[in-house]
Design a protein around this motif. Structure first.
Motif, PDB file in Angstrom:
ATOM      1  N   MET A   5       0.840  -1.199   0.000  1.00 50.52           N
ATOM      2  CA  MET A   5       0.000   0.000   0.000  1.00 50.52           C
ATOM      3  C   MET A   5       0.872   1.245   0.000  1.00 50.52           C
ATOM      4  O   MET A   5       1.855   1.321   0.728  1.00 50.52           O
ATOM      5  CB  MET A   5      -0.923   0.003   1.223  1.00 50.52           C
ATOM      6  CG  MET A   5      -1.983  -1.075   1.196  1.00 50.52           C
ATOM      7  SD  MET A   5      -3.081  -0.962   2.621  1.00 50.52           S
ATOM      8  CE  MET A   5      -1.981  -1.505   3.913  1.00 50.52           C
ATOM      9  N   SER A   6       0.506   2.211  -0.829  1.00 45.58           N
ATOM     10  CA  SER A   6       1.316   3.413  -0.962  1.00 45.58           C
ATOM     11  C   SER A   6       1.009   4.404   0.152  1.00 45.58           C
ATOM     12  O   SER A   6      -0.134   4.546   0.599  1.00 45.58           O
ATOM     13  CB  SER A   6       1.061   4.063  -2.321  1.00 45.58           C
ATOM     14  OG  SER A   6      -0.301   4.419  -2.461  1.00 45.58           O
ATOM     15  N   LEU A   7       2.048   5.118   0.597  1.00 46.57           N
ATOM     16  CA  LEU A   7       1.908   6.122   1.633  1.00 46.57           C
ATOM     17  C   LEU A   7       1.670   7.489   1.006  1.00 46.57           C
ATOM     18  O   LEU A   7       2.207   7.805  -0.052  1.00 46.57           O
ATOM     19  CB  LEU A   7       3.161   6.174   2.500  1.00 46.57           C
ATOM     20  CG  LEU A   7       3.362   5.010   3.481  1.00 46.57           C
ATOM     21  CD1 LEU A   7       4.750   5.089   4.095  1.00 46.57           C
ATOM     22  CD2 LEU A   7       2.302   5.017   4.566  1.00 46.57           C
ATOM     23  N   VAL A   8       0.864   8.301   1.680  1.00 45.77           N
ATOM     24  CA  VAL A   8       0.576   9.664   1.252  1.00 45.77           C
ATOM     25  C   VAL A   8       1.048  10.599   2.356  1.00 45.77           C
ATOM     26  O   VAL A   8       0.668  10.425   3.523  1.00 45.77           O
ATOM     27  CB  VAL A   8      -0.927   9.868   0.997  1.00 45.77           C
ATOM     28  CG1 VAL A   8      -1.209  11.312   0.583  1.00 45.77           C
ATOM     29  CG2 VAL A   8      -1.433   8.892  -0.055  1.00 45.77           C
ATOM     30  N   ARG A   9       1.855  11.577   2.001  1.00 52.44           N
ATOM     31  CA  ARG A   9       2.335  12.508   3.027  1.00 52.44           C
ATOM     32  C   ARG A   9       1.291  13.591   3.308  1.00 52.44           C
ATOM     33  O   ARG A   9       0.619  14.087   2.393  1.00 52.44           O
ATOM     34  CB  ARG A   9       3.650  13.155   2.593  1.00 52.44           C
ATOM     35  CG  ARG A   9       4.254  14.021   3.698  1.00 52.44           C
ATOM     36  CD  ARG A   9       5.686  14.386   3.433  1.00 52.44           C
ATOM     37  NE  ARG A   9       6.186  15.261   4.495  1.00 52.44           N
ATOM     38  CZ  ARG A   9       7.428  15.702   4.572  1.00 52.44           C
ATOM     39  NH1 ARG A   9       8.305  15.349   3.638  1.00 52.44           N
ATOM     40  NH2 ARG A   9       7.806  16.485   5.567  1.00 52.44           N
ATOM     41  N   GLU A  17      -3.449  16.435   2.357  1.00 57.66           N
ATOM     42  CA  GLU A  17      -2.473  15.695   1.554  1.00 57.66           C
ATOM     43  C   GLU A  17      -1.636  16.701   0.770  1.00 57.66           C
ATOM     44  O   GLU A  17      -2.156  17.660   0.184  1.00 57.66           O
ATOM     45  CB  GLU A  17      -3.151  14.687   0.631  1.00 57.66           C
ATOM     46  CG  GLU A  17      -4.098  15.249  -0.402  1.00 57.66           C
ATOM     47  CD  GLU A  17      -4.613  14.183  -1.355  1.00 57.66           C
ATOM     48  OE1 GLU A  17      -3.886  13.203  -1.615  1.00 57.66           O
ATOM     49  OE2 GLU A  17      -5.748  14.342  -1.846  1.00 57.66           O
ATOM     50  N   HIS A  61      -1.987   4.424  10.328  1.00 56.59           N
ATOM     51  CA  HIS A  61      -1.991   3.161   9.588  1.00 56.59           C
ATOM     52  C   HIS A  61      -3.315   2.414   9.577  1.00 56.59           C
ATOM     53  O   HIS A  61      -3.476   1.443   8.833  1.00 56.59           O
ATOM     54  CB  HIS A  61      -0.899   2.236  10.135  1.00 56.59           C
ATOM     55  CG  HIS A  61      -1.089   1.839  11.571  1.00 56.59           C
ATOM     56  ND1 HIS A  61      -1.902   0.807  11.959  1.00 56.59           N
ATOM     57  CD2 HIS A  61      -0.554   2.354  12.704  1.00 56.59           C
ATOM     58  CE1 HIS A  61      -1.867   0.696  13.269  1.00 56.59           C
ATOM     59  NE2 HIS A  61      -1.059   1.628  13.755  1.00 56.59           N
ATOM     60  N   PHE A  77       2.456  10.594   7.622  1.00 55.40           N
ATOM     61  CA  PHE A  77       1.957   9.853   6.464  1.00 55.40           C
ATOM     62  C   PHE A  77       0.683   9.095   6.840  1.00 55.40           C
ATOM     63  O   PHE A  77       0.429   8.810   8.012  1.00 55.40           O
ATOM     64  CB  PHE A  77       2.997   8.830   5.978  1.00 55.40           C
ATOM     65  CG  PHE A  77       4.277   9.414   5.471  1.00 55.40           C
ATOM     66  CD1 PHE A  77       4.406   9.795   4.144  1.00 55.40           C
ATOM     67  CD2 PHE A  77       5.357   9.595   6.322  1.00 55.40           C
ATOM     68  CE1 PHE A  77       5.592  10.337   3.675  1.00 55.40           C
ATOM     69  CE2 PHE A  77       6.551  10.128   5.864  1.00 55.40           C
ATOM     70  CZ  PHE A  77       6.670  10.498   4.531  1.00 55.40           C
ATOM     71  N   TYR A 127      -1.936   5.852   4.748  1.00 57.47           N
ATOM     72  CA  TYR A 127      -2.043   5.012   3.568  1.00 57.47           C
ATOM     73  C   TYR A 127      -3.146   5.531   2.649  1.00 57.47           C
ATOM     74  O   TYR A 127      -4.130   6.118   3.105  1.00 57.47           O
ATOM     75  CB  TYR A 127      -2.331   3.563   3.968  1.00 57.47           C
ATOM     76  CG  TYR A 127      -1.143   2.886   4.605  1.00 57.47           C
ATOM     77  CD1 TYR A 127      -0.028   2.528   3.843  1.00 57.47           C
ATOM     78  CD2 TYR A 127      -1.127   2.602   5.965  1.00 57.47           C
ATOM     79  CE1 TYR A 127       1.063   1.913   4.428  1.00 57.47           C
ATOM     80  CE2 TYR A 127      -0.029   1.991   6.553  1.00 57.47           C
ATOM     81  CZ  TYR A 127       1.056   1.646   5.786  1.00 57.47           C
ATOM     82  OH  TYR A 127       2.136   1.050   6.360  1.00 57.47           O
ATOM     83  N   LYS A 128      -2.960   5.310   1.362  1.00 54.46           N
ATOM     84  CA  LYS A 128      -3.902   5.826   0.365  1.00 54.46           C
ATOM     85  C   LYS A 128      -5.317   5.321   0.614  1.00 54.46           C
ATOM     86  O   LYS A 128      -6.290   6.063   0.448  1.00 54.46           O
ATOM     87  CB  LYS A 128      -3.437   5.432  -1.042  1.00 54.46           C
ATOM     88  CG  LYS A 128      -4.311   5.989  -2.164  1.00 54.46           C
ATOM     89  CD  LYS A 128      -3.763   5.601  -3.522  1.00 54.46           C
ATOM     90  CE  LYS A 128      -4.635   6.157  -4.638  1.00 54.46           C
ATOM     91  NZ  LYS A 128      -6.005   5.615  -4.605  1.00 54.46           N
ATOM     92  N   ASN A 129      -5.455   4.063   1.033  1.00 55.18           N
ATOM     93  CA  ASN A 129      -6.802   3.523   1.231  1.00 55.18           C
ATOM     94  C   ASN A 129      -7.521   4.204   2.394  1.00 55.18           C
ATOM     95  O   ASN A 129      -8.753   4.334   2.382  1.00 55.18           O
ATOM     96  CB  ASN A 129      -6.749   2.006   1.450  1.00 55.18           C
ATOM     97  CG  ASN A 129      -6.031   1.612   2.716  1.00 55.18           C
ATOM     98  OD1 ASN A 129      -5.007   2.199   3.058  1.00 55.18           O
ATOM     99  ND2 ASN A 129      -6.551   0.627   3.432  1.00 55.18           N
TER     100      ASN A 129
END
Length: 212
Positions: A1-5, A27, A82, A123, A125-127
């Motif tokens: 899963m990609s992280l979003v700052r 974001e 998370h 950060f 997660y994108k979801n």
């Protein structure tokens, strides 16, 4: 899963929910906001960290943690939000000492208060952002809890709706509806949750017992 700052857009006081604040995270490479309901103490601690010119006469809890960590060469490298369960955000502190990395569970409000003091990135997660992110039209920066003019009327409505929805979820969810339980009942429920390895529920019960 990609992280979003994320960065901190500010804190808004709810006009309808006494003692409730909404911490608004933004974001960096997008327009979505992540609103997180926090208590008055955490809002104060975050606001003081944002307002560089304010220095409390005695160290707050998060300031003490920062001093303690500095003394023992512990660095908070980043904070990751998370998990989102029943309207509650769960976060981790990614810490390092002597080139050894440790992950520490933390309430999101505490994690962000510490991230500010350590100048650590935040950060998620994108979801989680896909599920809980919203769009706010007000784009001015907010640095203190009492600067209510920084949100426009539509933003205030969205924040209040968020708080109202959270309150309704807590009423409907037996795990979160703990205020009517006696201290003995809470301790029994805590023992049961630990025995069943339901640590999320145990954390809610522990917090309620601590408040009592």
């Amino acid at each position: 899963m990609s992280l979003v700052r994320l960065n901190i857009k500010g804190i808004s006081y709810s006009q309808t929910q006494n003692g409730a604040y909404a911490l608004i995270l933004n974001e960096i490479d997008g327009e979505r906001k992540l609103p997180i309901v926090i208590g008055a103490f955490e809002a104060q601690s975050i606001a003081i960290a944002l307002e560089k010119e304010i220095s409390p006469p005695r160290p707050l809890t998060h300031d003490l943690f920062k001093t303690f960590s500095d003394r023992f060469n512990i660095v908070v490298k980043q904070v990751i939000i998370h998990k989102l369960v029943d309207g509650v955000f769960y976060s981790s502190l990614i810490c390092e000492r002597d080139k050894i990395e440790e992950i520490i569970d933390a309430r999101t409000s505490d994690a962000i208060a510490l991230a500010l003091r350590f100048k650590a990135p935040i950060f998620t997660y994108k979801n989680i952002l896909d599920k809980a992110g919203i769009f706010l039209k007000g784009e001015q920066d907010i640095t203190t809890t009492d600067n209510e003019d920084d949100f426009n009327d539509e933003d205030d409505i969205l924040v209040d709706a968020l708080l109202a929805d959270l309150e309704e979820d807590q009423k409907e969810n037996p795990k979160n509806n703990l205020s009517s339980k006696s201290l003995e009942e809470l301790n029994n429920l805590l023992d049961e949750a630990v025995a069943n390895e339901d640590y999320e529920k145990a954390a809610h019960l522990r917090d309620e017992i601590s408040k009592r």
